[in-house]
Design an enzyme around this catalytic site. Structure first.
Site, PDB file in Angstrom:
ATOM      1  N   GLY A   8       0.838  -1.186  -0.072  1.00 17.81           N
ATOM      2  CA  GLY A   8       0.322   0.142  -0.530  1.00 17.81           C
ATOM      3  C   GLY A   8       1.117   0.968  -0.606  1.00 17.81           C
ATOM      4  O   GLY A   8       0.388   2.623   0.614  1.00 17.81           O
ATOM      5  N   GLY A  11      -0.833   4.534  -0.772  1.00 18.18           N
ATOM      6  CA  GLY A  11      -1.429   5.313  -0.241  1.00 18.18           C
ATOM      7  C   GLY A  11      -1.077   6.199   1.049  1.00 18.18           C
ATOM      8  O   GLY A  11       0.108   6.055   1.140  1.00 18.18           O
ATOM      9  N   MET A  13      -0.897   5.951   4.002  1.00 17.99           N
ATOM     10  CA  MET A  13      -0.269   5.633   5.485  1.00 17.99           C
ATOM     11  C   MET A  13       1.221   4.929   4.881  1.00 17.99           C
ATOM     12  O   MET A  13       2.084   5.430   5.576  1.00 17.99           O
ATOM     13  CB  MET A  13      -1.209   4.401   6.144  1.00 17.99           C
ATOM     14  CG  MET A  13      -1.997   4.769   6.835  1.00 17.99           C
ATOM     15  SD  MET A  13      -1.765   5.773   7.980  1.00 17.99           S
ATOM     16  CE  MET A  13      -0.384   4.943   8.751  1.00 17.99           C
ATOM     17  N   ASN A 104      -5.708   0.442  14.544  1.00 25.85           N
ATOM     18  CA  ASN A 104      -5.430   1.780  14.865  1.00 25.85           C
ATOM     19  C   ASN A 104      -3.961   2.277  14.877  1.00 25.85           C
ATOM     20  O   ASN A 104      -3.181   1.254  16.532  1.00 25.85           O
ATOM     21  CB  ASN A 104      -6.252   2.470  15.274  1.00 25.85           C
ATOM     22  CG  ASN A 104      -5.387   4.187  15.480  1.00 25.85           C
ATOM     23  OD1 ASN A 104      -4.930   4.763  15.223  1.00 25.85           O
ATOM     24  ND2 ASN A 104      -7.409   5.263  15.197  1.00 25.85           N
ATOM     25  N   MET A 105      -3.438   2.306  15.043  1.00 24.95           N
ATOM     26  CA  MET A 105      -1.514   2.216  15.501  1.00 24.95           C
ATOM     27  C   MET A 105      -1.163   3.329  16.294  1.00 24.95           C
ATOM     28  O   MET A 105      -0.552   3.307  16.496  1.00 24.95           O
ATOM     29  CB  MET A 105      -0.001   1.908  14.746  1.00 24.95           C
ATOM     30  CG  MET A 105      -1.060   0.770  13.147  1.00 24.95           C
ATOM     31  SD  MET A 105      -0.227  -0.008  13.669  1.00 24.95           S
ATOM     32  CE  MET A 105      -0.896  -1.916  12.570  1.00 24.95           C
ATOM     33  N   HIS A 134     -14.008  10.508   9.558  1.00 21.40           N
ATOM     34  CA  HIS A 134     -13.271  10.485   8.894  1.00 21.40           C
ATOM     35  C   HIS A 134     -13.650  11.674   7.660  1.00 21.40           C
ATOM     36  O   HIS A 134     -14.803  12.189   7.390  1.00 21.40           O
ATOM     37  CB  HIS A 134     -12.869   9.358   8.318  1.00 21.40           C
ATOM     38  CG  HIS A 134     -12.346   7.973   9.431  1.00 21.40           C
ATOM     39  ND1 HIS A 134     -13.412   7.668  10.454  1.00 21.40           N
ATOM     40  CD2 HIS A 134     -10.844   7.821   9.673  1.00 21.40           C
ATOM     41  CE1 HIS A 134     -12.432   6.843  11.044  1.00 21.40           C
ATOM     42  NE2 HIS A 134     -11.189   7.273  10.796  1.00 21.40           N
ATOM     43  N   LYS A 138     -13.268   7.783   2.791  1.00 26.15           N
ATOM     44  CA  LYS A 138     -12.607   6.856   3.367  1.00 26.15           C
ATOM     45  C   LYS A 138     -13.662   5.211   3.488  1.00 26.15           C
ATOM     46  O   LYS A 138     -14.824   5.978   3.314  1.00 26.15           O
ATOM     47  CB  LYS A 138     -12.448   6.923   4.805  1.00 26.15           C
ATOM     48  CG  LYS A 138     -12.735   5.675   6.231  1.00 26.15           C
ATOM     49  CD  LYS A 138     -12.273   6.200   7.576  1.00 26.15           C
ATOM     50  CE  LYS A 138     -12.125   4.474   8.314  1.00 26.15           C
ATOM     51  NZ  LYS A 138     -10.725   4.192   7.646  1.00 26.15           N
ATOM     52  N   GLY A 144     -12.343   1.271  11.816  1.00 25.70           N
ATOM     53  CA  GLY A 144     -12.123  -0.685  12.589  1.00 25.70           C
ATOM     54  C   GLY A 144     -11.799   0.013  13.487  1.00 25.70           C
ATOM     55  O   GLY A 144     -12.078  -0.801  14.898  1.00 25.70           O
ATOM     56  N   THR A 145     -11.492   1.375  13.906  1.00 24.92           N
ATOM     57  CA  THR A 145     -11.098   1.745  14.596  1.00 24.92           C
ATOM     58  C   THR A 145     -12.732   1.905  15.538  1.00 24.92           C
ATOM     59  O   THR A 145     -12.493   2.020  16.805  1.00 24.92           O
ATOM     60  CB  THR A 145     -10.416   3.103  15.045  1.00 24.92           C
ATOM     61  OG1 THR A 145      -9.469   3.172  14.304  1.00 24.92           O
ATOM     62  CG2 THR A 145     -10.508   4.079  15.831  1.00 24.92           C
TER      63      THR A 145
END
EC number: 1.17.1.8
Length: 240
Positions: A8, A11, A13, A104-105, A134, A138, A144-145
């Site tokens: 990815g 993108g 990220m 979510n990192m 968001h 998106k 997901g968060t």
């Protein structure tokens, strides 16, 4: 030197990770996979990478996992929109490889999850609602968060997670998630605990993608000496 493959890569990220990798010692990007590549390229990319960070699409995951198993390449998975079959795939692969998955990192979002888990212990008779905001582009909704937060709160409470109530009133035994998409908002998540007398709100807002990118790179470094298992960011930050 830790060789980090990136799936990815074109993108938001992927670009953020590539821009920030030089801030981390003994790390370099060894391979970049994007939609312009063939899936077969992942074979060679995994061969030359110690760990692969994936922020792509769910459709790529199975191929990436298979090549990672072939070359013993550790995995950091940040792709959202995964289905139950994808989680089963990760759980099985984690018997052989160290894999970290997180919706979510960032440390902020994971701290929010921890605080929500602690709050519901005290506010167990309050209504709980989650707001997920968001940018307009998106794809997955709810995020997901938001699902991660709802599952954390619902764990052990026998609460249903609701995305759409339709025309019916709210039930007591549920957590509602409402999603807004618009503008260029990076990420906002609010958890509200409500009763007849007060509202308590926990909020996390990401101003850019840097906190997510930093978390992903930290995860790739952290995995290097870990045994095979399926990990989360809470294992890194030690917030349970």
């Amino acid at each position: 030197m830790i060789n980090i493959g990136l799936s990815g890569s074109t993108g938001k990220m992927g670009r953020a990770i590539a821009e920030r990798i030089d801030e981390f010692e003994n790390c370099k990007i060894s391979a970049k996979f994007s939609s312009t590549n063939s899936l077969y390229d992942l074979d060679n990319f995994c061969k030359h990478s110690d760990v692969f960070i994936d922020f792509s699409t769910p459709e790529i995951l199975e191929t990436l996992v298979n090549y990672a198993l072939k070359h013993n390449t550790k995995l950091v998975i940040g792709t959202t929109g995964l289905q139950p079959k994808h989680f089963k795939l990760l759980e099985k692969a984690a018997q052989t490889l160290p894999i970290l998955y997180s919706a979510n990192m960032s440390i902020g979002a994971n701290l929010l999850s921890y605080l929500a888990k602690e709050a519901i212990k005290i506010l167990d008779d309050y209504d709980v609602e989650i707001l997920d905001i968001h940018h307009r582009n998106k794809k997955d909704s709810p995020s997901g968060t938001a699902i991660m937060l709802a599952e954390t709160i619902a764990n052990g409470k026998d609460l249903d997670i609701i995305f759409n109530r339709g025309n019916r009133p709210r039930k007591k035994e549920e957590i509602g998630i409402s999603s807004l998409r618009g503008g260029n908002v990076h990420s906002i998540h609010e958890i509200s605990f409500l009763d007849d007398n007060e509202i308590i709100t926990l909020k996390h807002e990401a101003l850019n993608n840097n906190s997510f990118a930093n978390g992903a790179i930290k995860a790739a470094i952290w995995l290097q000496d870990k045994p095979s298992a399926l990990y989360s960011m809470q294992d890194i930050y030690k917030i349970y």
